[in-house]
Design a protein around this motif. Structure first.
Motif, short mmCIF file in Angstrom:
data_model
loop_
_atom_site.label_atom_id
_atom_site.label_comp_id
_atom_site.label_asym_id
_atom_site.label_seq_id
_atom_site.Cartn_x
_atom_site.Cartn_y
_atom_site.Cartn_z
N CYS A 175 -65.88 -80.66 25.97
CA CYS A 175 -67.14 -81.40 25.90
C CYS A 175 -68.00 -81.28 27.16
N ALA A 176 -67.50 -81.76 28.28
CA ALA A 176 -68.31 -81.76 29.51
C ALA A 176 -68.76 -80.36 29.92
N PRO A 177 -67.88 -79.34 29.90
CA PRO A 177 -68.34 -78.00 30.29
C PRO A 177 -69.42 -77.45 29.36
N THR A 178 -69.40 -77.87 28.10
CA THR A 178 -70.40 -77.39 27.15
C THR A 178 -71.74 -78.10 27.34
N TRP A 179 -71.72 -79.41 27.53
CA TRP A 179 -72.96 -80.18 27.50
C TRP A 179 -73.50 -80.64 28.84
N MET A 239 -67.67 -87.95 29.84
CA MET A 239 -67.00 -86.65 29.95
C MET A 239 -66.66 -86.11 28.57
N GLY A 240 -66.41 -87.00 27.63
CA GLY A 240 -66.21 -86.63 26.23
C GLY A 240 -67.10 -87.52 25.39
N PHE A 241 -67.91 -86.94 24.53
CA PHE A 241 -68.87 -87.74 23.76
C PHE A 241 -68.24 -88.41 22.54
#
Length: 197
Positions: free
Chosen positions: A108-112, A89-91
């Motif tokens: 992070c998750a909404p972007t990728w 969920m977060g890189f």
């Protein structure tokens, strides 16, 4: 014409260069992700911890040892991106707070994820590890608590998703309170992972 692996490889390169929330990261950005267009098992986890941040290798810690034990696989199989994708969920390591690691960064998750997950067309089973991953993967189907979500594991598995508690040593008390996890769920998990891989 681009092959799916070409576009995924380019996207992974872009993710590894991401600096979207650098200003919020105590230890700076170091995105950690593993995937291939042929990955058949998808692990959606929370975010890298400090040791993973230092090495750049996902689940390269005590939690990873326990997770591999749960799955019944060794490090060689676990780190084979042709078989297993690890998309948290977060890189990046979000930093530490009073009660352990901070939550994954919300950017992070909404972007990728909307860009990565559709490229993983061979995935047959998704593991949602920990509450943040379960909320991200299951959405409104997530229970009010980790335990509620875990009790519905058979229902979620029918949809191709298996929720798991985080394998951190911090969850030892939960595991002791819920012996059914080891007795009932883990044998099914190992059998399903073996079949998928």
């Amino acid at each position: 014409m681009k092959k799916p692996s070409d576009s995924l490889d380019a996207l992974l390169t872009e993710i590894r260069a991401c600096r979207l929330c650098a200003a919020h990261l105590q230890d700076g950005p170091r995105p950690v992700v593993q995937a291939s267009a042929s990955s058949r098992l998808l692990i959606v986890s929370q975010a890298p911890g400090r040791k993973v941040h230092a090495t750049g290798i996902p689940f390269n810690d005590v939690s990873g040892d326990r997770l591999r034990g749960w799955l019944g696989i060794d490090r060689e199989i676990f780190y084979d991106a042709q078989r297993i994708a690890i998309v948290p969920m977060g890189f990046c390591f979000p930093g530490s707070g009073r009660n352990g690691d901070l939550p994954p960064r919300p950017e992070c998750a909404p972007t990728w994820h909307p860009r990565v997950l559709p490229l993983l067309k061979q995935v047959q089973l998704t593991l949602a590890i920990g509450q943040y991953a379960q909320a991200g993967v299951l959405g409104m189907r997530c229970g009010a608590s980790l335990t509620d979500t875990m009790h519905a594991w058979r229902e979620h598995l029918a949809d191709g998703v298996l929720p798991l508690p985080h394998p951190s040593p911090r969850n030892q008390a939960w595991l002791k309170r819920n012996p059914w996890f080891e007795a009932e769920l883990l044998p099914v998990l190992r059998e399903r992972v073996k079949r998928v891989l």
